[in-house]
Design a protein around this motif. Structure first.
Motif, short mmCIF file in Angstrom:
data_model
loop_
_atom_site.label_atom_id
_atom_site.label_comp_id
_atom_site.label_asym_id
_atom_site.label_seq_id
_atom_site.Cartn_x
_atom_site.Cartn_y
_atom_site.Cartn_z
N LYS A 133 -1.81 7.60 2.30
CA LYS A 133 -0.76 7.51 1.28
C LYS A 133 -0.02 6.18 1.39
O LYS A 133 0.26 5.51 0.39
CB LYS A 133 0.23 8.67 1.42
CG LYS A 133 -0.26 10.02 0.96
CD LYS A 133 0.86 11.05 1.13
CE LYS A 133 0.47 12.42 0.66
NZ LYS A 133 1.57 13.39 0.85
N THR A 137 -0.13 3.14 -1.29
CA THR A 137 1.13 2.69 -1.90
C THR A 137 1.26 1.18 -1.80
O THR A 137 1.65 0.51 -2.76
CB THR A 137 2.32 3.39 -1.23
OG1 THR A 137 2.22 4.80 -1.45
CG2 THR A 137 3.65 2.89 -1.79
N ASP A 366 -1.68 6.20 -10.56
CA ASP A 366 -2.04 7.37 -9.77
C ASP A 366 -3.13 7.01 -8.79
O ASP A 366 -4.07 6.26 -9.11
CB ASP A 366 -2.53 8.51 -10.68
CG ASP A 366 -1.40 9.11 -11.51
OD1 ASP A 366 -0.23 9.00 -11.07
OD2 ASP A 366 -1.69 9.67 -12.59
N ILE A 379 -1.27 11.02 -5.55
CA ILE A 379 0.10 10.52 -5.50
C ILE A 379 0.33 9.56 -6.66
O ILE A 379 -0.62 8.93 -7.16
CB ILE A 379 0.44 9.81 -4.17
CG1 ILE A 379 -0.47 8.58 -3.97
CG2 ILE A 379 0.31 10.77 -3.00
CD1 ILE A 379 -0.07 7.72 -2.78
N ASP A 392 9.18 6.86 -2.01
CA ASP A 392 8.56 7.99 -2.71
C ASP A 392 7.66 8.80 -1.79
O ASP A 392 7.28 9.92 -2.13
CB ASP A 392 7.75 7.49 -3.91
CG ASP A 392 8.63 7.11 -5.09
OD1 ASP A 392 9.85 7.38 -5.03
OD2 ASP A 392 8.11 6.54 -6.07
N LEU A 393 7.32 8.23 -0.65
CA LEU A 393 6.47 8.93 0.30
C LEU A 393 7.24 9.91 1.17
O LEU A 393 6.64 10.65 1.96
CB LEU A 393 5.74 7.91 1.19
CG LEU A 393 4.76 6.99 0.46
CD1 LEU A 393 4.32 5.86 1.39
CD2 LEU A 393 3.56 7.77 -0.04
#
Length: 796
Positions: A133, A137, A366, A379, A392-393
């Protein structure tokens, strides 16, 4: 009568087989047949597995057809497995580097590119999802893909040829892969140029100024005043910005190991007036966290128009540290502050963010993460003009605490790969520095020497100029005060050519004086290693490569001596403590593996550090556990208020803290190492451990991929011995040591930790470990006629 007369002469005279005896092909019950079949199948399976696994070892002699090679090439390997590639064109040279890298390190290359692409969970499942993730990102792989077309044609051609070489090896060895692929039930995908480019961006994040410290400062600023904060980070000028403790804590825990900032490296170069040969000597040992196999891979390549020898990274076709027969170079990290955290002000619906008086929509994309043995995870990544939103994580993050990450490693236009190709082809200082003009991230310091006798130093890379502030605290995204307004001009970066001192030294210490007009970083690492190197070079001449290697192996810790003298000899009734103090009084500051003093002093210092700071930092002390010598010295001298334990009614003095810390340290060490102080050894606790990322997690195989060796040193010795706080395990240091002799570059010496091979079954997996510990290097590429030689021939 002979023995033959006792044998039966016909079938009728032979004895009937014993039905109770288990053997294959005889008269047995059904269950025995089944048992035999199972046993035989098991033996066959084991035999096939052994043959299959052993077939993954590289072939080093004979002749092998290679699809995609244009002209024959040779790969000659020396006694420690270092290849010298001889090709007939530049294209085939890079192709062969790719083929050889894959032959020895394909698993490491696969693991490395999947980390950069955020695709690790496809291999190992749910435990890697959070890392994926974060990497998705950041978008490092997307940036690597996009930057390929921005490179010049020679660099693109080299990356393409390299990828073709890797793929030629993969295509020919799909059924003879290293054991890691068997364990995880996977095979490598075709190699792409972006797979080579993403590593540099990961390294740029790791070698950036320590932006995790920005988060810690921001968190502590919510409960410590500016004066106290400045005592923990001397020189901080930025005022605090509102960032909740919960958000800061979550972000601190979020950063994966692959991109956590690290301090790294020693390098120095001497003019020929100081050497025995009359030509320059250059020494370099880059420092990074330990891993197995080593990050570094030694290699020499020779082709018309291409000759480079030294340290490469598997997955990358260019030499990062090396020589080309005319010049030699090494590097250290500058520790420039090239990462900022930016607090954005979002709209109520979370669709836009504020810049001045305007609202701008977040850019969104996305990302779908495939997870082995589990459902996919999707995500949504939001970005602002400053960078991706990493907050946001965080689960349950406050909607008004939107934190973007801005970094030079995330700039779309990055030509660093081009710089490394040009460096390898430069023949003089002018060509070398012109090549460095294309180096964008990370910011690095380069040492240079050439066969004409010149020596030089230059800092290269993009270092941001801020409209205001020093980057030590998160910036306000809605205002322009912390905005980047460009880079330090390339021709204004610190550099030196042929200085009067006849030597140049850098060990991550400050590269510019107080009059330098630009801010590189607000917090420089302490200069203890550079100071010690300078001590060892003072008033010396006729120096040799042996002398340079000896300096690289030096174990004197200057901060340890200063702290020993400051702590003194407190009064104690404990006879063990008195014996420890006697040993320390007579100690010379050498962090030798067989001595008790390094163990005593480091345990004592850690207890003093804990006694002074754990009470006021609370849960944040976990992020502040590594001792910072000059912060500790100031706390015991100029800022003595830290000595009072705020959790008690009594006001403790510094002398009391030092004494009780000694008692705690002696109790701790006695419990771990016995009552005899003189029998304690630093290396009993201080052991370098090189763990394989996959095999270390498999109980039956964990020892197969691990190399463990007793070492000396500490974080401030030239022979870097950085250890884990509280455990003393050696976790960070020189992964490569190189000494270049500009009078005879073929006699330059190298050693890697811990070996050339990536396959744990190879004898070259850790055969350099003892030489690495002692600082002894090897000349590579000599006596080619006596090496194991593999001929690569074109296959169409």
């Amino acid at each position: 009568m002979s023995a033959l007369q006792d044998l039966p002469t016909s079938a009728d005279e032979r004895p009937a087989p014993n039905a109770d005896v288990l053997f294959i092909g005889g008269e047995m019950p059904l269950w025995q047949h089944l048992a035999n079949a199972v046993m035989l199948a098991g033996l066959v399976t084991i035999a096939v597995a052994v043959v299959w696994v052993m077939s993954s070892l590289p072939r080093i002699d004979g002749q092998v057809p290679v699809h995609g090679l244009e002209l024959p090439a040779k790969v000659a390997r020396d006694s420690i497995g270092v290849p010298t590639i001889t090709a007939r064109s530049v294209r085939d040279g890079y192709f062969s580097i790719g083929w050889v890298h894959a032959q020895d390190r394909i698993w490491q290359m696969e693991w490395q590119r999947r980390i950069g692409a955020g695709r690790l969970a496809e291999l190992v499942g749910a435990p890697a999802v959070e890392t994926d993730k974060f990497m998705r990102t950041l978008g490092l792989y997307r940036l690597a893909e996009a930057s390929f077309e921005r490179l010049d044609k020679p660099t693109r051609d080299a990356l393409i040829a390299y990828a073709q070489g890797v793929n030629a090896w993969i295509d020919a060895h799909r059924h003879r892969l290293p054991p890691e692929f068997l364990l995880l039930g996977t095979r490598p995908e075709p190699w792409r140029p972006a797979d080579s480019l993403v590593w540099q961006r990961m390294m740029a994040m790791q070698l950036a100024g320590d932006w995790r410290e920005d988060l810690l400062r921001a968190k502590l600023a919510t409960r410590l005043d500016a004066k106290r904060l400045n005592e923990l980070w001397p020189g901080t000028t930025d005022g605090p910005i509102t960032l909740s403790a919960a958000t800061a804590q979550s972000l601190l825990a979020l950063v994966p190991e692959a991109v956590r900032p690290r301090q790294a490296s020693n390098a120095w170069v001497l003019s020929g007036t100081l050497t025995e040969s009359g030509k320059p000597l250059l020494a370099n040992d880059p420092h990074l966290p330990f891993q197995a196999p080593s990050l570094w891979y030694l290699l020499t390549v020779e082709a018309p128009g291409l000759m480079v020898s030294g340290g490469t990274v598997p997955g990358v076709p260019f030499h990062l540290v090396g020589h080309n027969g005319r010049i030699a170079w090494g590097m250290t990290t500058t520790h420039a502050d090239t990462v900022d955290l930016v607090i954005e002000k979002p709209s109520a619906d979370g669709q836009s963010y504020q810049i001045g008086k305007q609202a701008r929509p977040f850019l969104r994309r996305d990302e779908t993460i495939r997870v082995k043995d589990a459902a996919d995870v999707t995500i949504t990544v939001r970005e602002t003009q400053h960078g991706p939103i990493i907050s946001d994580l965080i689960g349950g993050a406050r909607p008004d605490q939107v934190v973007a990450l801005r970094a030079t490693a995330l700039e779309a236009n990055d030509l660093t790969a081009q710089a490394f190709l040009k460096m390898g082809r430069a023949v003089d200082w002018r060509g070398f520095t012109q090549a460095l003009g294309d180096l964008h991230s990370p910011a690095l310091n380069f040492m240079y020497g050439d066969i004409e006798g010149n020596i030089g130093f230059m800092t290269a890379g993009r270092i941001p100029r801020r409209k205001s502030g020093d980057g030590t605290m998160p910036a306000e995204g809605w205002s322009d005060r912390g905005d980047w307004i460009g880079w330090i001009p390339f021709d204004k970066l610190p550099q030196s050519l042929n200085p009067k001192a006849k030597r140049l030294i850098n060990a991550n210490n400050q590269v510019a004086g107080p009059r330098y007009p630009f801010l590189i970083t607000a917090h420089w690492p302490i200069g203890a290693r550079a100071e010690r190197i300078d001590q060892l070079l003072q008033d010396r001449k006729a120096l040799t490569t042996f002398d340079m290697s000896a300096i690289q192996a030096d174990l004197v810790s200057l901060p340890a001596l200063e702290l020993r003298d400051l702590l003194g000899s407190p009064t104690t009734a404990d006879p063990r403590a008195n014996e420890a103090l006697r040993l320390l009084t007579e100690w010379n500051g050498r962090m030798e593996p067989d001595r008790p003093e390094p163990l005593i002093l480091n345990a004592w210092i850690e207890e003093v550090w804990r006694g002074l700071f754990a009470d006021e930092l609370g849960e944040d002390f976990a992020h502040f556990r590594a001792v910072r010598p000059f912060v500790l010295i100031d706390a015991l001298t100029r800022h003595r208020h830290w000595c009072d334990d705020v959790t008690t009614a009594k006001a403790e003095s510094c002398d009391e803290q030092v004494q009780t810390a000694l008692d705690r340290a002696m109790a701790r060490l006695s419990g771990q190492y016995g009552a005899s102080v003189v029998s304690w050894r630093w290396a009993t606790a201080h052991r370098a451990v090189f763990d394989h990322p996959i095999l270390s997690a498999v109980p039956m195989l964990s020892r197969l991929g691990r190399t463990e060796i007793e070492t000396g040193g500490d974080d401030f010795t030239v022979s870097r011995g950085t250890f884990a706080p509280g455990r003393f395990q050696h976790v960070h240091g020189a992964g490569l040591r190189a000494v270049f002799d500009l009078s005879n570059l073929s006699a330059s010496t190298f050693v890697v930790a811990v070996g050339q091979a990536g396959n744990p079954l190879s004898r070259h997996y850790d055969d350099q470990a003892l030489a690495w510990r002692s600082g002894r290097g090897f000349a590579i590429g000599q006596h080619l006629d006596h090496m194991a030689t593999l001929e690569l021939v074109p296959s169409y």
